[in-house]
Design an enzyme around this catalytic site. Structure first.
Site, PDB file in Angstrom:
ATOM      1  CG  ASN A  51      10.418  -8.085  -8.803  1.00  0.00           C
ATOM      2  OD1 ASN A  51      12.024  -8.016  -9.319  1.00  0.00           O
ATOM      3  ND2 ASN A  51       9.035  -7.549  -9.056  1.00  0.00           N
ATOM      4  CG  HIS A 137       7.430   1.456  -8.033  1.00  0.00           C
ATOM      5  ND1 HIS A 137       5.981   1.949  -7.971  1.00  0.00           N
ATOM      6  CD2 HIS A 137       7.505   0.243  -8.621  1.00  0.00           C
ATOM      7  CE1 HIS A 137       5.080   0.755  -7.558  1.00  0.00           C
ATOM      8  NE2 HIS A 137       6.381  -0.785  -8.515  1.00  0.00           N
ATOM      9  CD  GLU A 183      11.560   3.375  -7.082  1.00  0.00           C
ATOM     10  OE1 GLU A 183      12.079   2.057  -6.857  1.00  0.00           O
ATOM     11  OE2 GLU A 183      10.808   3.796  -7.006  1.00  0.00           O
ATOM     12  CB  SER A 187      11.778  -1.028  -9.724  1.00  0.00           C
ATOM     13  OG  SER A 187      10.995   0.180 -10.387  1.00  0.00           O
ATOM     14  CG  HIS A 215      13.630  -3.237  -6.334  1.00  0.00           C
ATOM     15  ND1 HIS A 215      12.932  -4.463  -6.919  1.00  0.00           N
ATOM     16  CD2 HIS A 215      12.818  -2.634  -6.336  1.00  0.00           C
ATOM     17  CE1 HIS A 215      12.258  -4.351  -7.490  1.00  0.00           C
ATOM     18  NE2 HIS A 215      11.844  -3.179  -7.374  1.00  0.00           N
ATOM     19  CE  LYS A 243       8.651  -5.455  -5.876  1.00  0.00           C
ATOM     20  NZ  LYS A 243       8.497  -4.206  -5.912  1.00  0.00           N
TER      21      LYS A 243
HETATM   22  C1  LIG Z   1       7.505  -3.326  -6.446  1.00  0.00           C
HETATM   23  C2  LIG Z   1       7.349  -1.939  -5.560  1.00  0.00           C
HETATM   24  C3  LIG Z   1       6.384  -1.469  -4.851  1.00  0.00           C
HETATM   25  C4  LIG Z   1       5.304  -1.993  -4.471  1.00  0.00           C
HETATM   26  O1  LIG Z   1       5.035  -3.133  -3.921  1.00  0.00           O
HETATM   27  P1  LIG Z   1       4.154  -4.033  -3.465  1.00  0.00           P
HETATM   28  O2  LIG Z   1       4.331  -4.706  -2.443  1.00  0.00           O
HETATM   29  O3  LIG Z   1       4.213  -4.707  -4.661  1.00  0.00           O
HETATM   30  O4  LIG Z   1       2.528  -3.153  -4.103  1.00  0.00           O
HETATM   31  C5  LIG Z   1       7.029   0.240  -4.568  1.00  0.00           C
HETATM   32  N1  LIG Z   1       7.639   0.450  -4.504  1.00  0.00           N
HETATM   33  C6  LIG Z   1       8.496   0.231  -5.572  1.00  0.00           C
HETATM   34  C7  LIG Z   1      10.485   0.892  -5.566  1.00  0.00           C
HETATM   35  C8  LIG Z   1       8.352  -1.157  -6.089  1.00  0.00           C
HETATM   36  O5  LIG Z   1       9.542  -1.464  -7.100  1.00  0.00           O
END
Ligand SMILES: *Cc1c(COP(=O)(O)O)cnc(C)c1O
Length: 403
Positions: A51, A137, A183, A187, A215, A243
């Site tokens: 990512n 998520h 979101e 993801s 994202h 990411k």
């Molecule tokens: C990756 C992700 C998370 C978690 O974030 P981390 O910092 O990796 O724990 C939370 N929400 C979404 C939508 C994600 O894709």
């Protein structure tokens, strides 16, 4: 002896069920080579799994910042933010993030997972209702479950369904609060939600609105600050630094009052050691670079357009992808695993995503692009997918001939 076997029998039971249903997960070590290559065993792969959308995890300025901040502040924040862990750099980062996202305030969390779990369970309780998109998520779902609020999921990106649930909740009148959760870019599908539509519904029905921008942050929106920035109708915007920011951690941007509430009541902030200085340094550096990376973002989106067009020309479905995340929809778990394996043999690192991460029957290869991918990397990917799909259809043809 017999007793101890019995005590741990649940491990064998669960693991053998997992193995039988082809859902076994394991941790495969890889070595990072550069922004797009990883070494796996004796193979070097072009990775389409990370990512790290802007390749910042290997950026010399971020690496230098980590070193400089560690030298100046030490390797640890040494305590919780509330005990002795709030350094000037933590506050400085929060002010800079709040400004960039267009909110009064921001609060740093140790990861996106931790932020979602602990913020949501601090916002709502067993008298509340949470309405969330079916595909949010897992960390958001965990937060809702922990809160003990009533959970209803609306069909993916279906705001009419959301509105009908809101209507009946308001008629019902028994909830102390209603929270809507979505979101911006999903993801595993790479499609986008209608953020303005969500804001409008939240206002009409007087609900709280919580948007996870993980994202889109760094990749979309003005200066790369995401699709939830500068939208006053959103109460809480969550972004992650692991990411496109090439670092680690997360933030929530909100009103100053909401920040005070979380500082006072959110266990995931109160009872954990603050992010270390080296990480804060890399985030600050990434934030400074963000507005200068428009050319990288344009290249990234062009690559995604090209990849989708190529996959469509081969007859593949890419779900609703409108971002740097391009799912190659396969269907059965075993077919997705086989395809990932075949791609790996051609030097492509692409992960098969299976249930329960995605709904049953929708296993896929999740292709995540980075601005560090060149046209040549993309050519290699496209050729490999083409060869893989040819060999798969050859295999099917020969199977049919045998019949
Ligand atoms: C990756 C992700 C998370 C978690 O974030 P981390 O910092 O990796 O724990 C939370 N929400 C979404 C939508 C994600 O894709």
């Amino acid at each position: 002896m017999i007793e101890s076997q019995h005590r741990l029998a649940f491990l064998d039971n669960a693991l053998s069920r997992q193995q039988q249903s082809q859902r076994w997960r394991s941790l495969t070590p890889v070595k990072p080579v550069d922004a797009v290559h990883i070494q796996k065993g004796d193979r070097t792969l072009i990775s389409f799994s990370a990512n790290d959308y802007l390749g910042l995890s290997k950026h010399p300025q971020l690496i230098a910042a980590a070193q400089i901040y560690a030298e100046r502040y030490g390797t640890s924040a040494t305590a919780s933010r509330l005990v002795a862990g709030t350094y000037d750099i933590h506050n400085h980062l929060e002010e800079a993030i709040a400004t960039a996202v267009g909110k009064e305030a921001a609060l740093i969390f140790n990861s996106g997972f931790q932020a979602n779990v602990s913020i949501i369970s601090t916002l709502v309780d067993r008298q509340s209702l949470v309405l969330c998109d079916r595909l949010v998520h897992n960390s958001l779902v965990q937060g809702i479950l922990l809160s003990r609020a009533r959970l209803k999921r609306y069909r993916h990106n279906d705001l009419e369904h959301l509105e009908s649930l809101l209507k009946s909740a308001v008629d019902d009148g028994s909830y102390n609060r209603i929270l809507v959760v979505s979101e911006t870019v999903f993801s595993m599908d790479g499609d986008r939600s209608d953020v303005d539509g969500l804001i409008q519904l939240a206002q009409q029905y007087q609900t709280l609105l919580y948007i996870d921008d993980a994202h889109a942050l760094g990749v979309l929106g003005t200066g790369g600050m995401g699709l939830a920035a500068h939208k006053p109708g959103i109460d809480l915007v969550v972004g992650t630094f692991g990411k496109a920011f090439g670092s680690f951690g997360a933030f929530v941007a909100c009103s100053a009052k909401m920040r005070d509430y979380l500082v006072n009541f959110c266990p995931g902030l109160i009872y954990t050691t603050a992010l270390p200085p080296s990480i804060i340094g890399t985030i600050l550096t990434a934030l400074e670079l963000m507005p200068t990376l428009d050319a990288e973002r344009t290249h990234l989106h062009r690559c995604a357009d090209r990849l989708r067009a190529h996959l469509h020309s081969l007859g593949y479905d890419t779900a609703g992808s409108q971002s740097q995340i391009v799912p190659l929809m396969v269907g059965p778990d075993t077919a997705a695993l086989a395809m990932a394996q075949q791609l790996e043999e051609q030097g492509i690192g692409a992960i098969a995503i299976r249930p329960p991460t995605v709904p049953s029957g929708t296993a896929r290869i999740r292709l995540a692009l980075s601005s560090s991918h060149t046209e040549a990397h993309l050519d290699h990917l496209c050729r490999s997918i083409e060869r893989t799909s040819e060999s798969t259809s050859d295999a099917i043809t020969s199977q049919i001939q045998k019949i």
